[in-house]
Design a protein around this motif. Structure first.
Motif: not given
Length: 606
Positions: A449-456, A458-459, A496-498, A501-503
């Protein structure tokens, strides 16, 4: 029933264990007090029961250890240590976030706000709550899942006398509904007055396990408290009459004009004062701590410990000046209503995969740091884009990303990494997931969940920053100076990948090292340390190259190969083949392995 068997904490250095071979039971339908002076090991015992402290022994909650319980918040409610939660989060936001984590309706938070007497304080931030309201919030957090067992560490701390009476009435109502209550205290009189059973600890070992009545009879000493302006004279005549009647009476001067008379009663002391004409301002029967007589019966001691708090002393204020009153405490009727509602609450709701996702969204939006970081990133990015576009020498991708050559990362990447670091770092600093049960549990569902929210985030941040920079550049310098490059899909994917990845690097770094600063350091280490090293390796002489991989795959697949797929594959290889992409991939892989290695608990599931 709660059964603690052989609890022994791991000793530190050359010190003895804080808890040594502790075994006792807390029965359902009763309130059990874990009594002991400060440092006796009460808190460590609770942490051992909750599997938060290294050591030996096991605790069964209705026949199951905690790690075998599929839904712990519905079995055990905990108030341990300070009240968990970010001080900038509102009381209502904290409870709603915990509702998402526990899997109960949001209406449960509103119900408990009324039950624990916090009506009117829902919008107050946790860091500004009045004295005593934070303990009520902790109790509401423990009751969210309608648990069968309550484990409370010093629940009456910082509560006034009236609030303490309300608290114990609420605990009594929970026990009357069939629940188990275990709380710690260092006040023997309070334990004898409010508990059904008293378990006494000293130096980490079990001293006694008694019913409250037996505890009061064997471990406490009844006394008569007398306040008189002629304390010395009354002490002398009471001692003289006791010796004449050969009764074992001890008179202790507590300081000032207060006497404590052991071995007598109010009637006898009052009659003695009346016969000798001694005025009495206060005469009350009390129960004091057990201690041996200093020199035998009949001795008057003028060097006794300080006077304890008296029953008729005025209660302490339950709020700070200017904080506003705490809402009226719930009484017995509200406690019985809480018991009926707890019985109606379903014990095993359907587990939803969206539950940790809802929790993470509540956590992200509940603190002011998130909009502040986003606003700062946007402001700095727009300013840098204007400065870079004014010179006309920087490439358009660098201008839109607001990435000058002297900076290791663009502001948007730093902001995404900072929000990712806060995702775990703030929870280790202000634990909220388990209502005070200590460190954040490492659950696979929570991590996803944290990875998904962080990626969203960040995007969304990357797209918004690029569009905002483009709009500002068009406004200031005109649209003809900003042509769209032909390889914009590859550039957008790299950008967006950068950010993603940072998030993720910030999130995993904070999760491994349990600090937000470590997450930020993991983000900055990629361009500062890893990218220069990989540039040296990748720009060296090479014998083999993967540049022809798409063509070789086309020959292997045959006619089913599409030109669009080859185009996207070639673009992906160009993105991943960059030193920054390789460095981020290696960093994320290492952090994820470290996170799993340092304690991923498979038995604790979301």
């Amino acid at each position: 029933m709660l059964q603690a068997i052989g609890l022994t904490s791991t000793p530190r250095r050359d010190r003895p264990p804080a808890v040594d071979d502790l075994t006792f039971e807390a029965r359902p339908g009763s309130v059990t007090a874990l009594l002991g002076p400060p440092g006796a090991g009460k808190t460590t015992a609770l942490r051992l029961m909750l599997e938060l402290e290294p050591g030996r022994g096991i605790t069964y909650f209705r026949g199951r250890p905690l790690h075998r319980i599929a839904h712990p918040p519905r079995e055990v409610g905990v108030l341990l240590g300070d009240i968990p939660g970010h001080p900038s989060r509102t009381l209502r936001g904290q409870l709603r976030m915990l509702c998402a984590a526990t899997g109960v309706p949001v209406s449960r938070a509103e119900e408990l706000v009324r039950t624990v007497g916090l009506t009117g304080l829902e919008r107050r931030r946790i860091g500004t709550l009045p004295v005593g309201a934070d303990r009520r919030l902790g109790l509401a957090s423990a009751l969210l899942g309608a648990p069968h067992t309550l484990l409370l560490d010093q629940p009456g701390a910082r509560l006034s006398a009236s609030e303490g009476a309300w608290l114990h009435e609420l605990l009594r109502a929970h026990a009357s509904g069939g629940g188990t209550v275990l709380y710690t205290t260092d006040d023997p009189k309070e334990a004898a007055r409010n508990a059904d059973r008293v378990v006494t600890l000293a130096a980490g070992r079990l001293v006694a396990d008694q019913e409250a009545a037996e505890f009061a009879r064997t471990r406490l000493r009844p006394r008569v408290a007398v306040r008189t302006p002629q304390a010395a004279r009354l002490a002398a005549v009471v001692t003289q009459e006791a010796r004449a009647a050969r009764r074992p009476v001890e008179v202790v001067a507590e300081g000032g004009n207060l006497l404590s008379v052991y071995g007598s009663d109010c009637a006898a002391v009052g009659d003695t004062a009346f016969r000798h004409g001694v005025p009495v301002h206060r005469l009350a029967a009390e129960t004091g701590d057990a201690r041996p007589a200093p020199h035998g019966p009949g001795h008057t001691d003028t060097t006794s410990p300080p006077r304890p708090a008296e029953a008729d002393d005025p209660p302490q204020a339950s709020e700070r000046p200017g904080d506003g009153p705490v809402a009226h405490a719930a009484g017995p009727r509200e406690g019985r209503a809480l018991t009926r509602r707890r019985r109606r609450t379903p014990r095993r709701p359907a587990r939803s995969p969206l539950r940790p996702l809802r929790y993470e969204v509540h956590r992200l939006l509940g603190v002011p740091s998130t909009p502040l970081v986003l606003a700062a990133v946007l402001l700095v990015s727009v300013t840098l884009a204007l400065l870079l576009g004014r010179g006309g020498h920087a490439a358009l991708p660098a201008v839109l990303a607001a990435w000058p050559e002297i900076s290791p990362l663009p502001p948007a990447a730093v902001g995404a990494g900072l929000l990712g670091a806060f995702s775990f770092g703030e929870e280790y600093r202000y634990p909220a997931l388990t209502s005070g049960r200590g460190a954040v549990p490492r659950r696979p569902g929570l991590l996803l969940a944290k990875l998904a929210v962080a990626a969203t985030v960040a995007l969304a941040l990357g797209a918004f920053v690029a569009l905002a920079d483009l709009a500002v550049l068009r406004l200031f310098y005109g649209g003809e100076l900003i042509p769209v490059p032909r390889n914009w899909p590859t550039l957008s994917a790299s950008w967006l990948g950068l950010l993603v990845g940072c998030a993720w690097a910030g999130l995993l770094g904070a999760g491994v090292f349990r600090a937000a600063a470590a997450g930020v350091a993991a983000v900055l280490a990629v361009p500062v340390a890893f990218v220069p090293l990989l540039q040296t390796v990748l720009t060296g002489p090479s014998v083999r190259s993967a540049a022809g991989l798409p063509a070789r795959l086309r020959e292997f697949v045959g006619p089913r190969w599409s030109p669009e797929l080859e185009h996207w594959l070639a673009g992906s290889l160009r993105v991943l083949g960059q030193p920054a992409g390789v460095a981020l991939s290696l960093t994320l892989t290492g952090l994820l392995c470290a996170y799993v290695f340092t304690g991923l608990r498979r038995q604790a599931r979301w």
